[in-house]
Design a protein around this motif. Structure first.
Motif, PDB file in Angstrom:
ATOM      1  N   HIS A   1      -1.198  13.118 -12.846  1.00 49.02           N
ATOM      2  CA  HIS A   1      -2.001  13.882 -11.887  1.00 49.02           C
ATOM      3  C   HIS A   1      -2.681  13.024 -10.819  1.00 49.02           C
ATOM      4  O   HIS A   1      -3.213  13.558  -9.859  1.00 49.02           O
ATOM      5  N   HIS A   2      -2.632  11.707 -10.963  1.00 50.88           N
ATOM      6  CA  HIS A   2      -3.185  10.816  -9.929  1.00 50.88           C
ATOM      7  C   HIS A   2      -2.099  10.145  -9.091  1.00 50.88           C
ATOM      8  O   HIS A   2      -2.399   9.249  -8.297  1.00 50.88           O
ATOM      9  N   GLU A   3      -0.861  10.568  -9.245  1.00 53.78           N
ATOM     10  CA  GLU A   3       0.210  10.055  -8.386  1.00 53.78           C
ATOM     11  C   GLU A   3       0.078  10.726  -7.018  1.00 53.78           C
ATOM     12  O   GLU A   3      -0.394  11.858  -6.917  1.00 53.78           O
ATOM     13  N   ARG A   4       0.491  10.026  -5.976  1.00 55.19           N
ATOM     14  CA  ARG A   4       0.410  10.562  -4.623  1.00 55.19           C
ATOM     15  C   ARG A   4       1.746  10.430  -3.917  1.00 55.19           C
ATOM     16  O   ARG A   4       2.501   9.487  -4.168  1.00 55.19           O
ATOM     17  N   LYS A   5       2.016  11.342  -3.028  1.00 54.89           N
ATOM     18  CA  LYS A   5       3.301  11.460  -2.343  1.00 54.89           C
ATOM     19  C   LYS A   5       3.756  10.147  -1.710  1.00 54.89           C
ATOM     20  O   LYS A   5       4.945   9.840  -1.681  1.00 54.89           O
ATOM     21  N   ASP A   6       2.815   9.341  -1.219  1.00 57.68           N
ATOM     22  CA  ASP A   6       3.163   8.086  -0.549  1.00 57.68           C
ATOM     23  C   ASP A   6       3.325   6.913  -1.512  1.00 57.68           C
ATOM     24  O   ASP A   6       3.545   5.780  -1.089  1.00 57.68           O
TER      25      ASP A   6
ATOM     26  N   GLY B   1      -0.511   6.304  -5.745  1.00 51.50           N
ATOM     27  CA  GLY B   1      -1.216   6.751  -6.948  1.00 51.50           C
ATOM     28  C   GLY B   1      -0.916   5.912  -8.177  1.00 51.50           C
ATOM     29  O   GLY B   1      -0.292   4.857  -8.102  1.00 51.50           O
ATOM     30  N   TYR B   2      -1.360   6.410  -9.309  1.00 53.38           N
ATOM     31  CA  TYR B   2      -1.159   5.718 -10.578  1.00 53.38           C
ATOM     32  C   TYR B   2      -0.890   6.739 -11.676  1.00 53.38           C
ATOM     33  O   TYR B   2      -1.132   7.928 -11.466  1.00 53.38           O
ATOM     34  N   PRO B   3      -0.324   6.370 -12.798  1.00 52.92           N
ATOM     35  CA  PRO B   3      -0.104   5.009 -13.297  1.00 52.92           C
ATOM     36  C   PRO B   3       1.217   4.370 -12.890  1.00 52.92           C
ATOM     37  O   PRO B   3       1.398   3.162 -13.058  1.00 52.92           O
ATOM     38  N   ASP B   4       2.161   5.135 -12.335  1.00 52.98           N
ATOM     39  CA  ASP B   4       3.507   4.606 -12.111  1.00 52.98           C
ATOM     40  C   ASP B   4       3.911   4.457 -10.653  1.00 52.98           C
ATOM     41  O   ASP B   4       5.038   4.060 -10.367  1.00 52.98           O
ATOM     42  N   GLY B   5       3.028   4.795  -9.712  1.00 46.96           N
ATOM     43  CA  GLY B   5       3.363   4.676  -8.295  1.00 46.96           C
ATOM     44  C   GLY B   5       4.525   5.571  -7.882  1.00 46.96           C
ATOM     45  O   GLY B   5       5.301   5.215  -7.004  1.00 46.96           O
ATOM     46  N   LEU B   6       4.617   6.743  -8.508  1.00 45.99           N
ATOM     47  CA  LEU B   6       5.682   7.687  -8.161  1.00 45.99           C
ATOM     48  C   LEU B   6       5.507   8.175  -6.728  1.00 45.99           C
ATOM     49  O   LEU B   6       4.393   8.200  -6.207  1.00 45.99           O
ATOM     50  N   LYS B   7       6.622   8.583  -6.106  1.00 49.98           N
ATOM     51  CA  LYS B   7       6.600   9.077  -4.725  1.00 49.98           C
ATOM     52  C   LYS B   7       7.233  10.458  -4.646  1.00 49.98           C
ATOM     53  O   LYS B   7       8.107  10.795  -5.438  1.00 49.98           O
ATOM     54  N   LYS B   8       6.787  11.218  -3.679  1.00 47.02           N
ATOM     55  CA  LYS B   8       7.367  12.506  -3.294  1.00 47.02           C
ATOM     56  C   LYS B   8       7.782  13.330  -4.502  1.00 47.02           C
ATOM     57  O   LYS B   8       6.984  13.637  -5.357  1.00 47.02           O
ATOM     58  N   ASP B   9       9.074  13.707  -4.566  1.00 47.61           N
ATOM     59  CA  ASP B   9       9.556  14.596  -5.616  1.00 47.61           C
ATOM     60  C   ASP B   9       9.695  13.910  -6.976  1.00 47.61           C
ATOM     61  O   ASP B   9      10.035  14.573  -7.960  1.00 47.61           O
TER      62      ASP B   9
ATOM     63  N   GLY C   1      -4.841  13.971   4.994  1.00 49.43           N
ATOM     64  CA  GLY C   1      -3.916  13.221   4.152  1.00 49.43           C
ATOM     65  C   GLY C   1      -2.612  13.944   3.886  1.00 49.43           C
ATOM     66  O   GLY C   1      -1.818  13.526   3.058  1.00 49.43           O
ATOM     67  N   ALA C   2      -2.363  15.040   4.613  1.00 51.04           N
ATOM     68  CA  ALA C   2      -1.213  15.909   4.332  1.00 51.04           C
ATOM     69  C   ALA C   2       0.116  15.172   4.352  1.00 51.04           C
ATOM     70  O   ALA C   2       0.930  15.338   3.453  1.00 51.04           O
ATOM     71  N   ARG C   3       0.339  14.390   5.361  1.00 48.31           N
ATOM     72  CA  ARG C   3       1.650  13.746   5.477  1.00 48.31           C
ATOM     73  C   ARG C   3       1.846  12.644   4.457  1.00 48.31           C
ATOM     74  O   ARG C   3       2.961  12.382   4.043  1.00 48.31           O
ATOM     75  N   SER C   4       0.762  11.994   4.050  1.00 50.56           N
ATOM     76  CA  SER C   4       0.942  10.837   3.171  1.00 50.56           C
ATOM     77  C   SER C   4       0.619  11.085   1.702  1.00 50.56           C
ATOM     78  O   SER C   4       1.240  10.496   0.832  1.00 50.56           O
ATOM     79  N   LYS C   5      -0.330  11.961   1.385  1.00 48.89           N
ATOM     80  CA  LYS C   5      -0.781  12.102   0.003  1.00 48.89           C
ATOM     81  C   LYS C   5      -0.335  13.385  -0.691  1.00 48.89           C
ATOM     82  O   LYS C   5      -0.031  13.370  -1.878  1.00 48.89           O
TER      83      LYS C   5
END
Length: 194
Positions: free
Chosen positions: A115-120, A123-131, A171-175
């Motif tokens: 739940h703390h991952e962000r689109k760009d 985030g954490y814990p894994d630095g996931l992106k987008k989808d 933060g719409a485009r990045s987060k």
């Protein structure tokens, strides 16, 4: 069912405990209400709305597994250092441990962890992106961010709904996903913020 770890009755114990840990400044219930409303706006099935609501109730359960004294000292600080931030971040990955050996739906499990991952990828814990970020985690992430913004913190005053939505929209485009921002805006206007 008292034996079902995913019953609403049992899950409601998590925000109650978090209120104690965070000295009545926890916003889990607001986050869960926002998620339930956003899910309806986004067209989730009733089953998915219910499971998302349950995941939102449980999303911060990892804090209950952290050292209470250190957590209390850390959240009382106006500024935290990198070591404290890593300690705080550990709640996300630790959260699954709250449920022990219980069989959890994948969407529920991934919402707690991510739940703390962000689109760009920030985030954490894994630095996931987008989808790569599971859908429930993305919805909880934006709802929790909004709930935090409209809440008083030791380091700042709370923001009003309009200001909080403006911060999130920036933060719409990045987060965050734009459709999630729109759903949040529709729901935030109708939910009472304490």
């Amino acid at each position: 069912d008292d034996l079902n770890p995913l019953s609403i009755k049992n899950l409601l114990h998590i925000p109650e405990k978090l209120q104690t840990v965070f000295r009545n400044q926890d916003q889990t219930l607001l986050t869960a209400k926002l998620c339930r409303g956003m899910a309806a706006v986004l067209g989730f099935s009733s089953g998915d709305r219910n499971l998302l609501y349950k995941a939102a109730l449980a999303h911060d359960c990892g804090y209950l597994l952290l050292d209470r004294d250190r957590l209390a000292r850390t959240i009382a600080k106006r500024e935290i250092d990198d070591e404290d931030f890593k300690f705080i971040q550990s709640h996300a990955a630790a959260g699954i441990g709250y449920f022990g050996e219980a069989k959890l739906p994948d969407e529920f499990r991934s919402a707690i962890v991510h739940h703390h991952e962000r689109k760009d990828g920030s985030g954490y814990p894994d630095g996931l992106k987008k989808d790569e970020i599971p859908l429930f985690a993305r919805v909880i992430g934006i709802a929790e961010t909004f709930a935090a913004l409209v809440s008083k913190r030791s380091y700042r005053d709370k923001r009003d709904v309009t200001h909080a939505l403006a911060i999130i929209s920036d933060g719409a485009r990045s987060k965050f996903d734009p459709d999630h921002i729109e759903a949040l805006a529709k729901v935030a206007a109708s939910i009472e913020v304490a």
